[in-house]
Design a protein around this motif. Structure first.
Motif, mmCIF file in Angstrom:
data_model
loop_
_atom_site.group_PDB
_atom_site.id
_atom_site.type_symbol
_atom_site.label_atom_id
_atom_site.label_comp_id
_atom_site.label_asym_id
_atom_site.label_seq_id
_atom_site.Cartn_x
_atom_site.Cartn_y
_atom_site.Cartn_z
ATOM 1 N N CYS A 107 0.819 -1.213 0.000
ATOM 2 C CA CYS A 107 0.000 0.000 0.000
ATOM 3 C C CYS A 107 0.855 1.267 0.000
ATOM 4 O O CYS A 107 0.374 2.344 -0.356
ATOM 5 C CB CYS A 107 -0.910 0.025 1.230
ATOM 6 S SG CYS A 107 -1.551 -1.589 1.734
ATOM 7 N N ASN A 125 -15.815 7.322 -4.324
ATOM 8 C CA ASN A 125 -15.328 7.064 -2.969
ATOM 9 C C ASN A 125 -16.014 7.997 -1.978
ATOM 10 O O ASN A 125 -16.512 7.561 -0.932
ATOM 11 C CB ASN A 125 -13.802 7.233 -2.910
ATOM 12 C CG ASN A 125 -13.203 6.765 -1.598
ATOM 13 O OD1 ASN A 125 -13.588 7.199 -0.518
ATOM 14 N ND2 ASN A 125 -12.260 5.855 -1.670
ATOM 15 N N PRO A 168 -11.557 -3.990 -4.269
ATOM 16 C CA PRO A 168 -11.947 -2.577 -4.113
ATOM 17 C C PRO A 168 -12.969 -2.098 -5.133
ATOM 18 O O PRO A 168 -13.902 -1.366 -4.787
ATOM 19 C CB PRO A 168 -10.607 -1.830 -4.258
ATOM 20 C CG PRO A 168 -9.583 -2.828 -3.787
ATOM 21 C CD PRO A 168 -10.080 -4.158 -4.259
ATOM 22 N N LYS A 169 -12.823 -2.502 -6.397
ATOM 23 C CA LYS A 169 -13.726 -2.006 -7.440
ATOM 24 C C LYS A 169 -15.128 -2.611 -7.352
ATOM 25 O O LYS A 169 -16.087 -2.058 -7.906
ATOM 26 C CB LYS A 169 -13.121 -2.238 -8.820
ATOM 27 C CG LYS A 169 -11.947 -1.314 -9.094
ATOM 28 C CD LYS A 169 -11.414 -1.474 -10.505
ATOM 29 C CE LYS A 169 -10.492 -0.312 -10.896
ATOM 30 N NZ LYS A 169 -9.288 -0.222 -10.031
ATOM 31 N N SER A 202 -15.953 7.359 4.748
ATOM 32 C CA SER A 202 -15.260 7.284 3.465
ATOM 33 C C SER A 202 -15.138 8.681 2.869
ATOM 34 O O SER A 202 -16.053 9.507 2.997
ATOM 35 C CB SER A 202 -16.020 6.375 2.499
ATOM 36 O OG SER A 202 -17.326 6.874 2.295
ATOM 37 N N GLY A 261 -6.295 -5.563 -4.909
ATOM 38 C CA GLY A 261 -6.814 -5.989 -3.617
ATOM 39 C C GLY A 261 -5.991 -7.096 -3.002
ATOM 40 O O GLY A 261 -4.988 -7.539 -3.563
ATOM 41 N N THR A 312 -14.091 3.644 -8.058
ATOM 42 C CA THR A 312 -12.947 4.113 -7.274
ATOM 43 C C THR A 312 -11.749 4.329 -8.190
ATOM 44 O O THR A 312 -11.561 3.597 -9.173
ATOM 45 C CB THR A 312 -12.557 3.116 -6.163
ATOM 46 O OG1 THR A 312 -11.407 3.637 -5.474
ATOM 47 C CG2 THR A 312 -12.199 1.735 -6.694
ATOM 48 N N LYS A 342 -16.566 -3.232 -4.302
ATOM 49 C CA LYS A 342 -17.171 -2.539 -3.160
ATOM 50 C C LYS A 342 -17.479 -1.078 -3.501
ATOM 51 O O LYS A 342 -18.519 -0.549 -3.094
ATOM 52 C CB LYS A 342 -16.215 -2.630 -1.958
ATOM 53 C CG LYS A 342 -16.655 -1.912 -0.712
ATOM 54 C CD LYS A 342 -17.692 -2.682 0.056
ATOM 55 C CE LYS A 342 -17.923 -2.055 1.435
ATOM 56 N NZ LYS A 342 -19.217 -2.495 1.998
ATOM 57 N N TYR A 376 -14.005 -4.416 1.330
ATOM 58 C CA TYR A 376 -13.402 -3.509 0.345
ATOM 59 C C TYR A 376 -12.092 -4.060 -0.193
ATOM 60 O O TYR A 376 -11.889 -4.130 -1.413
ATOM 61 C CB TYR A 376 -13.162 -2.159 1.015
ATOM 62 C CG TYR A 376 -12.397 -1.129 0.196
ATOM 63 C CD1 TYR A 376 -12.965 -0.548 -0.933
ATOM 64 C CD2 TYR A 376 -11.122 -0.712 0.579
ATOM 65 C CE1 TYR A 376 -12.275 0.415 -1.671
ATOM 66 C CE2 TYR A 376 -10.427 0.250 -0.143
ATOM 67 C CZ TYR A 376 -11.000 0.805 -1.269
ATOM 68 O OH TYR A 376 -10.318 1.756 -1.991
ATOM 69 N N ILE A 377 -11.199 -4.467 0.720
ATOM 70 C CA ILE A 377 -9.821 -4.723 0.288
ATOM 71 C C ILE A 377 -9.706 -6.025 -0.509
ATOM 72 O O ILE A 377 -8.759 -6.200 -1.264
ATOM 73 C CB ILE A 377 -8.833 -4.662 1.488
ATOM 74 C CG1 ILE A 377 -7.437 -4.235 1.015
ATOM 75 C CG2 ILE A 377 -8.793 -5.970 2.272
ATOM 76 C CD1 ILE A 377 -7.365 -2.848 0.403
#
Ligand code: HEM
Length: 105
Positions: free
Chosen positions: A15, A53, A72-73, A41, A85, A79, A75, A68-69
């Motif tokens: 990250c 987001n 991500p797309k 968020s 992820g 974004t 959830k 989410y992780i």
């Protein structure tokens, strides 16, 4: 546990290109992640979020973060986080243990 958080710190290297956390953390490509547990968020000060987001209506907690992780797309459709992820549940939980150890600074 502290052990999980230590493993999560290593995984957080994935990250780090885009996010910082901890003392003196600044927004980079992505927002700084201090105090994420309980944060709405799209609310890191002075970070230019996508509408997707910003308007997702999520309050970050362990459950929301894990969902989410892993994708991500899925959830947050739309974004701008360009990251596939973390598919491994244990690894994702360890990353949460690390992230949630940082309060708002
Ligand atoms: C947003 C976590 C990797 C770029 C976010 C958010 C979280 C997050 C929780 C939402 C923050 C909020 O609503 O305030 C993570 C974690 C990562 C990771 C735990 C590693 C496992 C990455 C990577 C990049 C990135 C590698 C860059 C290639 C972004 C961007 C946003 C974002 C640009 C803002 C999205 C938007 O406004 O649409 N990230 N992220 N992230 N992340 Fe990440």
């Amino acid at each position: 546990s502290a052990q999980d958080a230590a493993a999560g710190k290593t995984s957080f290297n994935k990250c780090l290109a885009c996010h910082s956390i901890g003392e003196g953390a600044k927004n980079k490509v992505g927002p700084e992640l201090n105090g994420l547990d309980g944060r709405h968020s799209g609310s890191a000060p002075d970070y230019n979020y996508s509408d997707a987001n910003k308007n997702s209506g999520i309050t970050w907690n362990k459950e929301q973060f894990l969902e989410y992780i892993k994708d991500p797309k899925a959830k947050i459709p739309g974004t701008k986080m360009a990251f596939a992820g973390i598919k491994n549940e244990t690894e994702a939980q360890n990353v949460w243990a690390y992230i949630s150890s940082f309060d708002k600074d």
